[in-house]
Design a protein around this motif. Structure first.
Motif, PDB file in Angstrom:
ATOM      1  N   UNK A 159      18.360  -4.589   1.531  1.00 57.02           N
ATOM      2  CA  UNK A 159      18.083  -5.231   0.250  1.00 57.02           C
ATOM      3  C   UNK A 159      16.771  -4.784  -0.391  1.00 57.02           C
ATOM      4  N   UNK A 160      16.117  -3.777   0.177  1.00 55.01           N
ATOM      5  CA  UNK A 160      14.894  -3.257  -0.430  1.00 55.01           C
ATOM      6  C   UNK A 160      15.221  -2.168  -1.445  1.00 55.01           C
ATOM      7  N   UNK A 161      14.448  -2.153  -2.527  1.00 51.64           N
ATOM      8  CA  UNK A 161      14.542  -1.120  -3.549  1.00 51.64           C
ATOM      9  C   UNK A 161      13.136  -0.591  -3.830  1.00 51.64           C
ATOM     10  N   UNK A 162      13.066   0.643  -4.279  1.00 48.76           N
ATOM     11  CA  UNK A 162      11.763   1.249  -4.550  1.00 48.76           C
ATOM     12  C   UNK A 162      11.849   2.055  -5.842  1.00 48.76           C
ATOM     13  N   UNK A 163      10.752   2.080  -6.582  1.00 49.77           N
ATOM     14  CA  UNK A 163      10.737   2.772  -7.878  1.00 49.77           C
ATOM     15  C   UNK A 163       9.434   3.529  -8.057  1.00 49.77           C
ATOM     16  N   UNK A 164       9.520   4.568  -8.888  1.00 45.25           N
ATOM     17  CA  UNK A 164       8.334   5.305  -9.291  1.00 45.25           C
ATOM     18  C   UNK A 164       7.869   4.842 -10.657  1.00 45.25           C
ATOM     19  N   UNK A 165       7.073   5.670 -11.300  1.00 52.15           N
ATOM     20  CA  UNK A 165       6.510   5.303 -12.601  1.00 52.15           C
ATOM     21  C   UNK A 165       7.574   5.161 -13.685  1.00 52.15           C
ATOM     22  N   UNK A 166       8.756   5.731 -13.477  1.00 51.47           N
ATOM     23  CA  UNK A 166       9.826   5.616 -14.474  1.00 51.47           C
ATOM     24  C   UNK A 166      10.510   4.246 -14.442  1.00 51.47           C
ATOM     25  N   UNK A 221       7.950  -3.051  11.090  1.00 56.73           N
ATOM     26  CA  UNK A 221       6.892  -2.606  11.994  1.00 56.73           C
ATOM     27  C   UNK A 221       5.942  -3.781  12.200  1.00 56.73           C
ATOM     28  N   UNK A 222       6.245  -4.596  13.209  1.00 57.34           N
ATOM     29  CA  UNK A 222       5.425  -5.766  13.482  1.00 57.34           C
ATOM     30  C   UNK A 222       5.533  -6.805  12.379  1.00 57.34           C
ATOM     31  N   UNK A 223       4.438  -6.953  11.634  1.00 62.30           N
ATOM     32  CA  UNK A 223       4.398  -7.919  10.543  1.00 62.30           C
ATOM     33  C   UNK A 223       4.501  -7.249   9.180  1.00 62.30           C
ATOM     34  N   UNK A 224       4.938  -6.012   9.159  1.00 57.62           N
ATOM     35  CA  UNK A 224       5.072  -5.252   7.917  1.00 57.62           C
ATOM     36  C   UNK A 224       6.448  -4.613   7.838  1.00 57.62           C
ATOM     37  N   UNK A 225       6.782  -4.126   6.650  1.00 55.72           N
ATOM     38  CA  UNK A 225       8.023  -3.376   6.446  1.00 55.72           C
ATOM     39  C   UNK A 225       7.665  -2.064   5.763  1.00 55.72           C
ATOM     40  N   UNK A 226       8.177  -0.970   6.296  1.00 53.91           N
ATOM     41  CA  UNK A 226       7.937   0.372   5.762  1.00 53.91           C
ATOM     42  C   UNK A 226       9.136   0.756   4.897  1.00 53.91           C
ATOM     43  N   UNK A 227       8.885   1.160   3.650  1.00 57.91           N
ATOM     44  CA  UNK A 227       9.958   1.382   2.675  1.00 57.91           C
ATOM     45  C   UNK A 227       9.830   2.762   2.047  1.00 57.91           C
ATOM     46  N   UNK A 228      10.967   3.451   1.900  1.00 63.10           N
ATOM     47  CA  UNK A 228      10.972   4.759   1.226  1.00 63.10           C
ATOM     48  C   UNK A 228      12.379   5.071   0.732  1.00 63.10           C
ATOM     49  N   UNK A 229      12.461   6.042  -0.192  1.00 63.83           N
ATOM     50  CA  UNK A 229      13.744   6.541  -0.691  1.00 63.83           C
ATOM     51  C   UNK A 229      13.563   7.997  -1.072  1.00 63.83           C
ATOM     52  N   UNK A 230      14.542   8.830  -0.783  1.00 62.11           N
ATOM     53  CA  UNK A 230      14.442  10.261  -1.080  1.00 62.11           C
ATOM     54  C   UNK A 230      14.247  10.512  -2.567  1.00 62.11           C
ATOM     55  N   UNK A 231      14.827   9.638  -3.413  1.00 65.68           N
ATOM     56  CA  UNK A 231      14.768   9.852  -4.862  1.00 65.68           C
ATOM     57  C   UNK A 231      13.390   9.563  -5.450  1.00 65.68           C
ATOM     58  N   UNK A 232      12.548   8.860  -4.700  1.00 67.99           N
ATOM     59  CA  UNK A 232      11.239   8.442  -5.220  1.00 67.99           C
ATOM     60  C   UNK A 232      10.134   9.147  -4.437  1.00 67.99           C
ATOM     61  N   UNK A 276       0.859  -1.187   0.000  1.00 64.89           N
ATOM     62  CA  UNK A 276       0.000   0.000   0.000  1.00 64.89           C
ATOM     63  C   UNK A 276       0.893   1.234   0.000  1.00 64.89           C
ATOM     64  N   UNK A 277       0.450   2.269  -0.716  1.00 64.49           N
ATOM     65  CA  UNK A 277       1.249   3.500  -0.881  1.00 64.49           C
ATOM     66  C   UNK A 277       0.541   4.659  -0.197  1.00 64.49           C
ATOM     67  N   UNK A 278       1.286   5.386   0.578  1.00 68.85           N
ATOM     68  CA  UNK A 278       0.782   6.625   1.188  1.00 68.85           C
ATOM     69  C   UNK A 278       1.870   7.684   1.082  1.00 68.85           C
ATOM     70  N   UNK A 279       1.592   8.710   0.250  1.00 67.85           N
ATOM     71  CA  UNK A 279       2.567   9.757  -0.031  1.00 67.85           C
ATOM     72  C   UNK A 279       3.851   9.144  -0.593  1.00 67.85           C
ATOM     73  N   UNK A 280       4.979   9.296   0.097  1.00 68.28           N
ATOM     74  CA  UNK A 280       6.255   8.802  -0.440  1.00 68.28           C
ATOM     75  C   UNK A 280       6.706   7.491   0.214  1.00 68.28           C
ATOM     76  N   UNK A 281       5.757   6.800   0.859  1.00 63.62           N
ATOM     77  CA  UNK A 281       6.093   5.601   1.626  1.00 63.62           C
ATOM     78  C   UNK A 281       5.277   4.402   1.168  1.00 63.62           C
ATOM     79  N   UNK A 282       5.938   3.256   1.069  1.00 67.07           N
ATOM     80  CA  UNK A 282       5.267   1.998   0.738  1.00 67.07           C
ATOM     81  C   UNK A 282       5.286   1.087   1.964  1.00 67.07           C
ATOM     82  N   UNK A 283       4.153   0.473   2.235  1.00 67.91           N
ATOM     83  CA  UNK A 283       4.051  -0.485   3.342  1.00 67.91           C
ATOM     84  C   UNK A 283       3.813  -1.874   2.773  1.00 67.91           C
ATOM     85  N   UNK A 284       4.712  -2.789   3.094  1.00 70.92           N
ATOM     86  CA  UNK A 284       4.643  -4.164   2.605  1.00 70.92           C
ATOM     87  C   UNK A 284       4.080  -5.051   3.715  1.00 70.92           C
TER      88      UNK A 284
END
Length: 472
Positions: A407-414, A425-436, A381-389
């Motif tokens: 070992x996580x990577x994140x990408x935008x529409x490009x 975070x418990x049973x999830x992982x919160x992922x973000x990158x300044x470039x995306x 799920x995506x909220x602003x600049x953060x993805x929650x897995x």
């Protein structure tokens, strides 16, 4: 004198022909699946009666051989126990001795299943020497189907023998299968039979029948007279010589370790794998038996790739991951933490074999209270600049054992991926990158060779995965 010799040889020949002959897989010391109707087959005099007597219940079965002398019968087996005998008689009597009744597992695949406990030359298995030394256990029996690659379907496999677990036999037997069976023996307290049917370097297509492969029009199925240029990679040839002859032997389930030789064609593996398992189950006549498989371990595949090619075996691992939802009654042992950059054969075979056993002990035998299943990717799920897995199979949360997730990577529409910051975070992982600024996709450990750094709290690693379906 010459006439007497001819008559003597003729008599010997007729006696050998008259004696009922079971298929190669039925020998002294074998294990038969408990509480089941197991098939036994073989050859006798054409159009003759064959009588089978099982010592555990003194039951007698009679079956007629066909014009080619082939016969087949199903016999009822009791609860685990033994040793027992089976008497076969078509006028000449043959007795199979020291038979145990217990749990039988088929163990197939390529070199990582075939790799013996003693290791390959200059490719060791960690800790195997002591395990081999202490391996004597008359309640574990081992059978290896001999190698055979052929364009014609064979009714019988090459001769082999069921062997008791002891150092010399175990040193030459599949390490993955042995570790699997040894843990089952320890936990279930019943005889265990292991059938190793594997061939190094084999593709999945080699283990499939011509009918299985008809929907895959890009696969060339060899004709009867064709030469076999690659003995382990020619479609149908291992099915013909090694699998078809033993299909139908009574088993509880199967374990599978293969995929390395299909890394160049991951886009078809998912469909091939599903078709193979479905076909095996159909022709085994044993219902939807459990099918557990090892995901291939990370390795630097460019070391063996053709010059000028650029393959990423993470796509093959991903095909295996997605197969879990397509193959009923299946389970996948994840090996993200034991891969080796310069060896396609991980030295830590104990982890692979025992993780396959965890799946069987939990899902097939119903043992509860321990970790058996690796956490699996569920959704993003995506909220602003953060993805929650979010993940499944995380009853007690995720962990990195105190290390930073790297070992996580994140990408935008490009579709351009950047290294990401990731936090559990418990049973999830919160992922973000300044470039995306607006994330679209996330990938984890999606490289040829990596050492996984995300685990369930029980120590079972998370598979590499991607949330996208982009080609690259």
């Amino acid at each position: 004198m010459k006439l007497k010799l001819i008559l003597f040889l003729s008599l010997c020949s007729s006696i050998a022909f008259a004696t009922v002959k079971p298929a190669s897989i039925f020998t002294d010391h074998m294990v038969l699946q408990q509480q089941s109707n197991v098939a036994i087959w073989g050859w006798a005099k054409p159009a003759s009666k064959v009588k089978i007597v099982t010592s555990w219940n003194k039951s007698s079965y009679t079956v007629s051989s066909d014009q080619a002398g082939k016969w087949k019968v199903k016999v009822a087996t009791p609860l685990a126990g033994g040793p027992y005998e089976i008497e076969l008689n078509d006028g000449e009597k043959l007795v199979l001795k020291d038979i145990l009744i217990g749990e039988v597992w088929f163990c197939g695949g390529q070199s990582n299943m075939e790799m013996p406990m003693k290791g390959f030359k200059s490719q060791p298995i960690i800790g195997s020497n002591e395990v081999i030394l202490k391996s004597s256990n008359p309640n574990i029996r081992l059978y290896t189907v001999p190698r055979s690659s052929i364009t014609e379907r064979q009714d019988n496999s090459k001769p082999s023998q069921w062997k008791l677990s002891e150092p010399e036999a175990v040193s030459n037997f599949s390490a993955t299968a042995y570790y699997f069976g040894s843990l089952l023996s320890e936990m279930l307290h019943v005889p265990i039979g292991l059938i190793n049917d594997s061939y190094g370097g084999s593709t999945i297509e080699a283990w499939m029948s011509p009918d299985d492969l008809k929907p895959f029009t890009e696969v060339k199925i060899p004709a009867k007279g064709d030469s076999i240029k690659e003995v382990s990679r020619t479609p149908t040839t291992l099915y013909n010589g090694m699998l078809y002859p033993v299909i139908g032997y009574g088993i509880k389930g199967a374990i599978w370790y293969q995929g390395e030789s299909n890394y160049e064609r991951p886009q078809r593996y998912e469909d091939l794998f599903q078709a193979m398992v479905s076909s095996w189950r159909q022709h085994w006549d044993n219902g939807e038996f459990p099918f557990y498989y090892a995901q291939i371990a990370p390795y630097n595949y460019p070391l063996i790739a053709k010059p000028g090619t650029n393959y990423n075996s993470a796509y093959l691992r991903d095909a295996q991951r997605k197969s879990l939802s397509k193959i009923p009654h299946s389970g996948m042992a994840v090996l993200m933490d034991i891969g080796e950059e310069k060896s396609i054969h991980p030295a830590n075979k104990k982890q692979g074999g025992e993780r396959l056993a965890y799946l069987a002990l939990a899902q097939t035998y119903g043992i509860k209270g321990f970790g058996a299943f690796s956490p699996t990717y569920e959704s993003v799920s995506i909220e602003k600049n953060t993805a929650t897995i979010k993940f499944q199979n995380v009853p007690n949360g995720l962990t990195s054992f105190g290390k930073t997730l790297s070992l996580f990577e994140i990408a935008g529409a490009d579709q351009k991926f950047y290294p990401a910051k990731a936090a559990i975070k418990g049973s999830s992982v919160i992922v973000s990158a300044e470039e995306v600024k607006i994330p679209v996709a996330v990938r984890y450990a999606f490289k040829d060779f990596v050492n996984g750094d995300l685990f369930g709290n029980d120590g079972l690693p998370v598979s590499s995965f991607r949330t996208d379906n982009w080609e690259q």
